[in-house]
Design a protein around this motif. Structure first.
Motif, short mmCIF file in Angstrom:
data_model
loop_
_atom_site.label_atom_id
_atom_site.label_comp_id
_atom_site.label_asym_id
_atom_site.label_seq_id
_atom_site.Cartn_x
_atom_site.Cartn_y
_atom_site.Cartn_z
N GLY A 84 -10.64 10.22 8.51
CA GLY A 84 -10.27 11.07 7.38
C GLY A 84 -8.78 10.99 7.08
O GLY A 84 -8.14 9.98 7.32
N ILE A 85 -8.25 12.10 6.58
CA ILE A 85 -6.84 12.15 6.19
C ILE A 85 -5.94 12.33 7.40
O ILE A 85 -6.24 13.11 8.29
CB ILE A 85 -6.60 13.35 5.25
CG1 ILE A 85 -7.30 13.14 3.90
CG2 ILE A 85 -5.11 13.56 5.00
CD1 ILE A 85 -7.16 14.36 3.03
N ASN A 86 -4.85 11.60 7.42
CA ASN A 86 -3.74 11.88 8.33
C ASN A 86 -2.52 12.00 7.43
O ASN A 86 -2.07 11.01 6.88
CB ASN A 86 -3.53 10.76 9.33
CG ASN A 86 -4.77 10.50 10.19
OD1 ASN A 86 -4.93 11.02 11.26
ND2 ASN A 86 -5.69 9.67 9.67
N GLN A 142 0.85 -1.18 0.00
CA GLN A 142 0.00 0.00 0.00
C GLN A 142 0.90 1.24 0.00
O GLN A 142 2.05 1.18 0.42
CB GLN A 142 -0.91 0.00 1.24
CG GLN A 142 -1.89 -1.16 1.28
CD GLN A 142 -2.86 -1.14 0.11
OE1 GLN A 142 -3.36 -0.08 -0.29
NE2 GLN A 142 -3.12 -2.31 -0.49
N PRO A 143 0.37 2.38 -0.46
CA PRO A 143 1.23 3.56 -0.61
C PRO A 143 1.94 4.01 0.67
O PRO A 143 1.42 3.86 1.78
CB PRO A 143 0.24 4.65 -1.07
CG PRO A 143 -0.86 3.89 -1.74
CD PRO A 143 -0.98 2.61 -0.98
N GLY A 164 -5.25 0.64 5.20
CA GLY A 164 -6.33 0.93 4.26
C GLY A 164 -6.58 2.41 4.02
O GLY A 164 -7.33 2.77 3.12
N ARG A 165 -5.99 3.27 4.84
CA ARG A 165 -6.14 4.71 4.65
C ARG A 165 -4.88 5.40 5.16
O ARG A 165 -4.05 4.77 5.80
CB ARG A 165 -7.37 5.24 5.37
CG ARG A 165 -7.39 4.90 6.87
CD ARG A 165 -8.65 5.42 7.54
NE ARG A 165 -9.84 4.75 7.06
CZ ARG A 165 -10.86 5.39 6.50
NH1 ARG A 165 -10.84 6.69 6.36
NH2 ARG A 165 -11.92 4.72 6.08
N SER A 166 -4.76 6.69 4.88
CA SER A 166 -3.53 7.39 5.24
C SER A 166 -3.44 7.59 6.76
O SER A 166 -4.37 8.11 7.37
CB SER A 166 -3.47 8.75 4.53
OG SER A 166 -4.58 9.55 4.87
N PHE A 187 -0.36 3.72 4.14
CA PHE A 187 -1.74 3.28 3.91
C PHE A 187 -1.93 1.81 4.33
O PHE A 187 -2.87 1.16 3.89
CB PHE A 187 -2.09 3.41 2.43
CG PHE A 187 -2.41 4.81 1.98
CD1 PHE A 187 -1.42 5.77 1.87
CD2 PHE A 187 -3.71 5.18 1.66
CE1 PHE A 187 -1.71 7.06 1.43
CE2 PHE A 187 -4.02 6.46 1.23
CZ PHE A 187 -3.01 7.40 1.11
#
Lengths: 463, 189
Positions: free
Chosen positions: A276-278, A232-233, A254-256, A251
């Motif tokens: 949300g975004i971190n 993942q990125p 699954g998310r930043s 990620f």
């Protein structure tokens, strides 16, 4: 454990202009038993050196084996057995700075390793002032003694004489970079930044799947060490001021989210996993706080986290996008990117008062601000049509575009403030490039089997 | 009525492309594996074709196929025709009439099946800075989420994640690739 293979190739452009491109292909093979993936090939390509690059002689170091029985060294000079070609490393460093033009070995009239053996008259004809020579003395058991003598051949005296004792083979490259730093400082008055590290993310596609690796390497691209691998990125590495940790975005869940990891791998913590975004972590100059972008309260805004307590201070409150915070060198304000006026522009927020000022006006897109270590320059991703690295002199308000490559992003200053490392796109592949802040020299770094992006230049290494 | 008309046009065009091209893609095909692959299979009868053809009044240049396409339309399952991807303009995070219609379609589908949830994955093209794009991808996903809520889907059924420019659907540094990468994917299950 590491064998190094240098290849020098020189190209000339077909134009009559003497614009030289020197391709210095560096191959570093890790012979580690279990890691094939640690094998990496980094290429540095230098273009547009200074017209007035200073000629300098870097003489190949002598190699001697110290006898274990007698203190007198046995003078068997066998350079092929030398564990590392220090002169080649130093010459490459100085050439990359754009300020020096090290002579090739074929141009050297002699290969002295001691002051006694130096015939000054031989060097006067070459129209140069300075010469480096020295030797590696094998202490046995894998340790070496390094001796350097930096000579003024015009005045016939020694400018720098230094000896390192009991250096393991794995640290010899570092010693070479330290010598480059000493020479650079002696001749330019500016501290060298050769003995530093860079961090970046490589992206390799294997059978249609993306593999991301966060790596740390020497400033010349050697000794790449993977510190995180993920499918993942991985984004936005930021060095702690002591150079011992990196904050970055992963990620993997699954998310930043933002993680802090020590380079020795002993410590790793997920410090920001809000809704949300971190993103966009940036270490404060004193190392106690981390600026970041969070969207937990609606849209992306700038926050500062006190690392000891985890306490958050929200600095911006807008529906627009606020991100990419960069600390002023005194730690009292932050520069950041906001599209509150439509397109991204750089603003500055003062921690004490919360006052916000607009900083950039040239161009319709100015993002990802970075501040030079002395606080004078603001670099950014600048666009009117293409994307390039722009430099704003905060003292004079003079603005310049430094680069002419494609899709330039992620600028990061060398710790001496003389160079900017950034990411760009060439032939559809992500590569890194370095440009001097006066725009007069540039070079590119690429990995052979993948893309490389998201660079961050680390601080000076303390010893 | 307007909405119905554009839906109608879309259906014609989609059935035309469906006749000649590869198997359709349904929402469940959009697994992670595919998202990270270089070429997104199934983005063939794409939004760009829809746009071009409807601009010329939806009349096929190949007149003979007109009747067939109308016949075909009656048998087409609309759910298979709408690709669950919302595309955006450069640096934009707004829905136009067409993308609103697309979101409405999926919102209505979710209203019919109350236990369905949706993950909205926001993406950008590679231009501009990675962190700005991370925020931009979230803006896009949020705009889609707001539209879905407007059409009745409760917030608790919607999850949002932004990948910024990190996971392009199509490789390449050109307008064609960029256009396909500025998107929000609707993953419904």
């Amino acid at each position: 454990m590491t064998s190094v293979n240098f290849k020098f190739v020189t190209f000339f452009q077909h134009t009559a202009q003497i614009r030289r491109l020197l391709l210095l292909s560096i191959t570093a093979f890790s012979m580690s038993l279990f890691t094939v993936s640690a094998m990496a090939e980094l290429t540095i390509e230098i273009s547009e050196g200074y017209d007035n690059a200073i000629p300098i002689a870097i003489v190949p170091f002598g190699y001697e084996v110290q006898s274990t029985m007698t203190p007198v060294s046995s003078k068997t000079v066998a350079s092929s057995q030398s564990p590392e070609d220090l002169a080649k490393i130093i010459a490459a460093d100085l050439r990359r700075s754009g300020r020096f033009n090290p002579l090739s070995n074929a141009q050297l009239p002699a290969f002295p390793t001691d002051v006694d053996a130096l015939d000054y008259e031989q060097w006067r004809a070459l129209d140069l002032d300075n010469l480096l020579m020295g030797k590696i003395i094998d202490e046995g058991n894998g340790f070496y003694q390094i001796e350097m003598r930096f000579m003024d051949v015009l005045r016939k005296n020694q400018v720098i004489g230094k000896r390192w004792n009991h250096i393991p083979k794995s640290n010899l490259r570092q010693i070479a970079h330290q010598m480059s730093d000493l020479i650079y400082q002696e001749l330019t008055g500016v501290r060298g930044a050769f003995n530093t590290q860079i961090s970046y993310v490589t992206l390799r596609k294997i059978e249609g799947k993306r593999h991301y690796t966060l790596e740390v390497a020497d400033s010349d691209g050697f000794n790449p060490q993977p510190i995180l691998k993920s499918n993942q990125p991985i984004m936005s590495p930021s060095w702690s001021p002591d150079g011992k940790k990196l904050a970055y975005v992963s990620f993997e869940n699954g998310r930043s989210q933002i993680f802090i990891q020590s380079l020795d791998g002993k410590y790793r913590e997920n410090v920001a996993q809000f809704k949300g975004i971190n993103g966009a972590p940036a270490w404060s100059p004193d190392g106690t706080k981390l600026a970041m972008t969070l969207s937990k309260d609606g849209s992306a805004d700038i926050y500062v986290m006190e690392l000891k307590t985890g306490n958050l201070q929200q600095l911006t409150r807008k529906y627009s996008i606020e991100t990419e915070a960069a600390w002023a060198e005194n730690g009292q304000s932050l520069f950041f990117n906001s599209d509150r006026r439509g397109q991204p522009q750089v603003f500055q927020v003062f921690l004490e008062t919360g006052e916000i000022n607009r900083v950039t006006y040239d161009g319709n897109y100015n993002a990802n601000p970075e501040i030079s270590p002395d606080g004078r320059y603001l670099s950014m991703v600048h666009s009117n049509s293409g994307f390039h690295i722009g430099l704003l002199d905060l003292y004079t308000n003079e603005f310049r575009v430094l680069t002419d490559t494609f899709l330039d992003e992620s600028p990061t200053f060398s710790p001496n403030g003389e160079m900017i490392l950034y990411a760009m796109n060439r032939n559809g592949e992500g590569q890194l490039a370095v440009v001097a802040i006066d725009g007069k020299t540039s070079q590119t770094l690429k990995v052979k089997d993948g893309e490389v992006r998201e660079p961050a230049w680390g601080p000076y290494l303390s010893h | 009525m307007n909405h119905f008309k554009s839906l109608f046009t879309l259906a014609i065009v989609a059935s035309l492309t469906a006749c000649s091209s590869a198997p359709e893609r349904s929402a469940s095909d959009l697994s992670d594996e595919e998202v990270v692959s270089d070429t997104a299979p199934g983005i063939k009868g794409d939004a760009m074709n829809v746009e071009v053809l409807s601009a010329s009044g939806g009349i096929s240049t190949d007149g003979s196929s007109m009747d067939q396409s109308l016949d075909g339309m009656k048998m087409v399952d609309i759910a298979e025709l709408y690709e669950p991807i919302v595309y955006f303009g450069y640096n934009q995070y707004e829905l136009d009439d067409k993308t609103t219609e697309l979101v409405k379609f999926y919102a209505q589908e979710m209203m019919a099946i109350p236990n369905q949830k949706v993950v909205l994955k926001g993406h950008t093209d590679e231009r501009g800075t990675p962190e700005y794009n991370l925020a931009l991808g979230e803006k896009r996903a949020k705009v889609v989420a707001q539209a879905m809520m407007l059409f009745g889907v409760s917030e608790s059924r919607i999850d949002i994640v932004s990948f910024g420019e990190e996971q392009p659907a199509v490789a390449g540094s050109n307008e064609n690739a960029w256009q396909k990468n500025r998107r929000v994917e609707l993953i419904i299950n």
